[in-house]
Design a protein around this motif. Structure first.
Motif, PDB file in Angstrom:
ATOM      1  N   HIS A 267       0.862  -1.199   0.000  1.00 17.03           N
ATOM      2  CA  HIS A 267       0.000   0.000   0.000  1.00 17.03           C
ATOM      3  C   HIS A 267       0.890   1.238   0.000  1.00 17.03           C
ATOM      4  O   HIS A 267       1.469   1.594   1.027  1.00 17.03           O
ATOM      5  CB  HIS A 267      -0.903  -0.019   1.243  1.00 17.03           C
TER       6      HIS A 267
ATOM      7  N   HIS B  48       1.392   5.411  -1.965  1.00 20.30           N
ATOM      8  CA  HIS B  48       0.988   6.478  -2.888  1.00 20.30           C
ATOM      9  C   HIS B  48       2.284   7.013  -3.494  1.00 20.30           C
ATOM     10  O   HIS B  48       2.647   8.186  -3.322  1.00 20.30           O
ATOM     11  CB  HIS B  48       0.224   7.565  -2.130  1.00 20.30           C
TER      12      HIS B  48
ATOM     13  N   ARG C  50       4.836  18.134   1.606  1.00 18.13           N
ATOM     14  CA  ARG C  50       3.946  18.940   2.453  1.00 18.13           C
ATOM     15  C   ARG C  50       4.540  19.190   3.838  1.00 18.13           C
ATOM     16  O   ARG C  50       3.822  19.213   4.831  1.00 18.13           O
ATOM     17  CB  ARG C  50       2.572  18.244   2.573  1.00 18.13           C
TER      18      ARG C  50
ATOM     19  N   TYR D  93      -5.660  16.067  10.568  1.00 17.85           N
ATOM     20  CA  TYR D  93      -5.547  15.715   9.155  1.00 17.85           C
ATOM     21  C   TYR D  93      -6.817  16.065   8.368  1.00 17.85           C
ATOM     22  O   TYR D  93      -6.750  16.718   7.318  1.00 17.85           O
ATOM     23  CB  TYR D  93      -5.240  14.213   9.045  1.00 17.85           C
TER      24      TYR D  93
ATOM     25  N   ILE E 232      -4.434  16.623   0.727  1.00 19.24           N
ATOM     26  CA  ILE E 232      -4.438  15.940  -0.572  1.00 19.24           C
ATOM     27  C   ILE E 232      -4.587  16.954  -1.713  1.00 19.24           C
ATOM     28  O   ILE E 232      -3.947  16.822  -2.763  1.00 19.24           O
ATOM     29  CB  ILE E 232      -5.578  14.889  -0.620  1.00 19.24           C
TER      30      ILE E 232
ATOM     31  N   TYR F  46      -3.972  11.598  -7.251  1.00 20.75           N
ATOM     32  CA  TYR F  46      -3.668  13.016  -7.085  1.00 20.75           C
ATOM     33  C   TYR F  46      -4.009  13.807  -8.350  1.00 20.75           C
ATOM     34  O   TYR F  46      -3.401  14.823  -8.646  1.00 20.75           O
ATOM     35  CB  TYR F  46      -2.203  13.215  -6.676  1.00 20.75           C
TER      36      TYR F  46
ATOM     37  N   HIS G  87     -10.119   9.607  -4.312  1.00 23.52           N
ATOM     38  CA  HIS G  87      -9.201   9.824  -3.181  1.00 23.52           C
ATOM     39  C   HIS G  87      -9.625  11.046  -2.359  1.00 23.52           C
ATOM     40  O   HIS G  87      -9.256  11.187  -1.205  1.00 23.52           O
ATOM     41  CB  HIS G  87      -7.773  10.009  -3.736  1.00 23.52           C
TER      42      HIS G  87
ATOM     43  N   PHE H   6     -11.157   6.044  -1.045  1.00 26.88           N
ATOM     44  CA  PHE H   6     -10.962   6.568   0.314  1.00 26.88           C
ATOM     45  C   PHE H   6     -12.349   6.730   0.934  1.00 26.88           C
ATOM     46  O   PHE H   6     -13.026   7.735   0.736  1.00 26.88           O
ATOM     47  CB  PHE H   6     -10.202   7.897   0.261  1.00 26.88           C
TER      48      PHE H   6
ATOM     49  N   HIS I 192      -5.989   0.106   6.510  1.00 27.77           N
ATOM     50  CA  HIS I 192      -6.065   1.021   7.676  1.00 27.77           C
ATOM     51  C   HIS I 192      -6.780   0.337   8.848  1.00 27.77           C
ATOM     52  O   HIS I 192      -6.149  -0.076   9.796  1.00 27.77           O
ATOM     53  CB  HIS I 192      -6.727   2.374   7.370  1.00 27.77           C
TER      54      HIS I 192
ATOM     55  N   ASP J  38       2.179   2.768   3.490  1.00 28.12           N
ATOM     56  CA  ASP J  38       1.240   3.830   3.081  1.00 28.12           C
ATOM     57  C   ASP J  38       2.031   5.059   2.616  1.00 28.12           C
ATOM     58  O   ASP J  38       1.531   6.184   2.714  1.00 28.12           O
ATOM     59  CB  ASP J  38       0.306   4.212   4.249  1.00 28.12           C
TER      60      ASP J  38
ATOM     61  N   ASN K  29       3.212   8.250   1.503  1.00 32.78           N
ATOM     62  CA  ASN K  29       2.517   9.370   0.847  1.00 32.78           C
ATOM     63  C   ASN K  29       3.001  10.664   1.472  1.00 32.78           C
ATOM     64  O   ASN K  29       3.618  10.645   2.547  1.00 32.78           O
ATOM     65  CB  ASN K  29       0.990   9.188   0.969  1.00 32.78           C
ATOM     66  N   PRO K  30       2.759  11.815   0.819  1.00 32.59           N
ATOM     67  CA  PRO K  30       3.347  13.059   1.321  1.00 32.59           C
ATOM     68  C   PRO K  30       2.622  13.676   2.518  1.00 32.59           C
ATOM     69  O   PRO K  30       3.095  14.671   3.065  1.00 32.59           O
ATOM     70  CB  PRO K  30       3.252  13.997   0.114  1.00 32.59           C
TER      71      PRO K  30
ATOM     72  N   SER L 233       0.149  11.679   5.235  1.00 28.61           N
ATOM     73  CA  SER L 233      -0.082  10.933   6.469  1.00 28.61           C
ATOM     74  C   SER L 233       0.999   9.903   6.780  1.00 28.61           C
ATOM     75  O   SER L 233       0.986   9.320   7.873  1.00 28.61           O
ATOM     76  CB  SER L 233      -1.447  10.238   6.418  1.00 28.61           C
TER      77      SER L 233
HETATM   78  O1  NIG Z   1      -3.770   6.462   3.084  1.00 31.98           O
HETATM   79  N1  NIG Z   1      -6.185   8.492   3.407  1.00 31.98           N
HETATM   80  C1  NIG Z   1      -6.003   8.771   2.261  1.00 31.98           C
HETATM   81  N2  NIG Z   1      -4.868   8.643   1.594  1.00 31.98           N
HETATM   82  C2  NIG Z   1      -3.591   8.615   2.219  1.00 31.98           C
HETATM   83  C3  NIG Z   1      -3.112   9.997   2.517  1.00 31.98           C
HETATM   84  C4  NIG Z   1      -2.823  10.773   1.290  1.00 31.98           C
HETATM   85  C5  NIG Z   1      -2.339  12.154   1.515  1.00 31.98           C
HETATM   86  O2  NIG Z   1      -2.511  12.733   2.621  1.00 31.98           O
HETATM   87  O3  NIG Z   1      -1.758  12.706   0.557  1.00 31.98           O
HETATM   88  C6  NIG Z   1      -3.616   7.637   3.378  1.00 31.98           C
HETATM   89  O4  NIG Z   1      -3.466   8.013   4.557  1.00 31.98           O
END
Ligand code: NIG
Ligand code: FE
Length: 421
Positions: free
Chosen positions: A84, A86, A93, A106, A116, A156, A190, A227, A278, A330, A332-333, A335
């Motif tokens: 998992h 992104h 960020r 968040y 996001i 995105y 998303h 999401f 999650h 997970d 990603n920029p 979380s």
């Molecule tokens: O898995 N929850 C949604 N998507 C991501 C976070 C993506 C982001 O904040 O850019 C996640 O936590």
């Protein structure tokens, strides 16, 4: 023609084979890691031809150019799998850090049009090459941590379909050129684009009628994800999107109960998702339903940490109820800005009370099952891909105990040897 050994790893102090059925392991099975002391593995080109104890049996022919490595004092595992991420996105960020320290949550940042949405803007602006180079750098980092297979999502671009496609094509191109194997996931759902804030169903229509058919037709993704969260996509909207994806032959994933317990786990069971991810707020009923339908529970503890929450997914209860667990970054920029799956493994132990054996199962065969790759990777058995990691650690517990650093010494990908340290 007989397969000759082109690579032999011998004198392995701890060989973790993950030997067993090619499916997600649950309950006590998650502790059967197939440990062999003084192990040996033989590879022919890109496939494993032997894994056992002591010396190679005489019947295994050896190529004259065979490469022999000793792993005395080391621990050897299947290539790790991050199921998992992104991976592909523009920008970063770090400015959210101050907001977080001031107490902004968040979902509040997202609701106020940041989070996001900021990454959507940065990803729209980035060229294909810029996205490719940034993702390649992250992928190199993952590889150095011993990760040989990675799932990567779009998400995105949102209503800007060109940007969604740009992300998926970057994944496709990286999969062709990079050593790491990539599994693409379409995550158009998303966030709710600003233009559709008061008309979410219209956006759901665009996803189901235009985007999913296109993505499926041109084979740009294997999975579809949503999401499903308070203020993002409801259970009803998520169901509609995932059902359409299923109709078009895509496999299903869902971001379920990450922050608020909405019933995403129950939906995952109802629809036959391959994984639900999650699961922090999931009810016991939801867990039971997932267990009945063999949905893999993908847990992401560095995300919980980064959301500054003390409530981690209840891994112990899930294991008791027979849910197979997979652990992922997970990456990603927002979380979970980390590519370090070894760190996630340590969090699995310290924050979720998983044992080292359950943890290594969660990042190998169970992660492979979360990507429907359990027949090809995830264990060191004859016929499987020669994706093998040599960790410079005396045992499995040490790998997880000494945390926050990189223990990888050598990555063997498709039977080829890459020295990391
Ligand atoms: O898995 N929850 C949604 N998507 C991501 C976070 C993506 C982001 O904040 O850019 C996640 O936590
Ligand atoms: Fe995610």
């Amino acid at each position: 023609m007989e397969k000759k050994a082109t690579l032999v790893i011998k004198e392995i102090s701890n060989l973790i084979t993950m030997k067993g059925p090619n499916r997600a392991r649950k309950k006590e099975e998650m502790s059967n890691v197939g440990l062999i002391n003084n192990g040996i593995v033989a590879v022919s080109n890109d496939k494993i031809i032997y894994a056992g104890e002591g010396e190679l049996p005489k019947e295994i022919p050896i190529s004259k150019n065979v490469k022999i490595i000793s792993a005395k004092g080391k621990t050897v595992t299947p290539g790790l799998i991050d199921s998992h991420t992104h991976l592909v996105h523009g920008g970063s960020r770090e400015y959210e850090l101050t907001k977080k320290l001031e107490g902004k949550k968040y979902l509040e940042i997202l609701e106020s049009g940041g989070g996001i949405f900021d990454t959507v803007e940065a990803t729209k602006k980035a060229t294909f090459d810029e996205l490719y180079k940034k993702a390649e750098k992250s992928l190199n980092r993952m590889f150095s941590y011993g990760v040989t297979t990675v799932e990567a999502k779009s998400g995105y671009g949102l209503d800007d379909f060109e940007t969604e496609l740009k992300q998926l094509k970057v994944i496709q191109e990286l999969n062709k050129n990079h050593l790491v194997d990539l599994v693409p996931t379409f995550l158009g759902a998303h966030a709710i684009p600003k233009e559709y804030k008061n008309n979410v169903d219209k956006f759901v229509d665009i996803i189901t009628k235009k985007m999913i058919p296109y993505v499926a037709k041109y084979k740009l993704a294997e999975f579809c994800d949503v999401f499903c969260e308070k203020g993002v996509f409801t259970i009803g909207q998520s169901r509609k999107i995932l059902l359409e994806a299923k109709k078009h032959g895509l496999l299903l994933k869902i971001h379920a109960d990450e922050i608020e317990p909405l019933g995403g786990a129950e939906l995952a069971a109802e629809l036959g998702c391959v994984s639900a991810d999650h699961l922090v707020g999931t009810s016991e009923e939801g867990m039971k339903k997932m267990s009945e339908k063999n949905v893999v529970a993908t847990l992401l503890p560095t995300t919980t940490f980064y959301l500054q929450s003390n409530k981690y997914a209840n891994a112990r209860k899930m294991i008791d109820l027979g849910l197979p667990i997979s652990l992922s970054t997970d990456y990603n920029p927002g979380s979970s800005p980390t590519e370090n799956l070894q760190l996630v493994m340590s969090f699995g132990a310290i924050k979720m009370n998983m044992t080292p054996k359950e943890i290594i199962t969660s990042v190998t065969i169970n992660a492979a099952s979360a990507l429907k790759l359990e027949d090809k990777v995830g264990s060191l058995e004859v016929g499987k891909k020669a994706d093998i990691i040599i960790f410079d650690v005396p045992n499995l517990d040490y790998l997880i105990y000494h945390f926050g650093v990189n223990h990888t010494e050598t990555v063997i990908k498709n039977g080829k040897v890459y020295n990391i340290t």
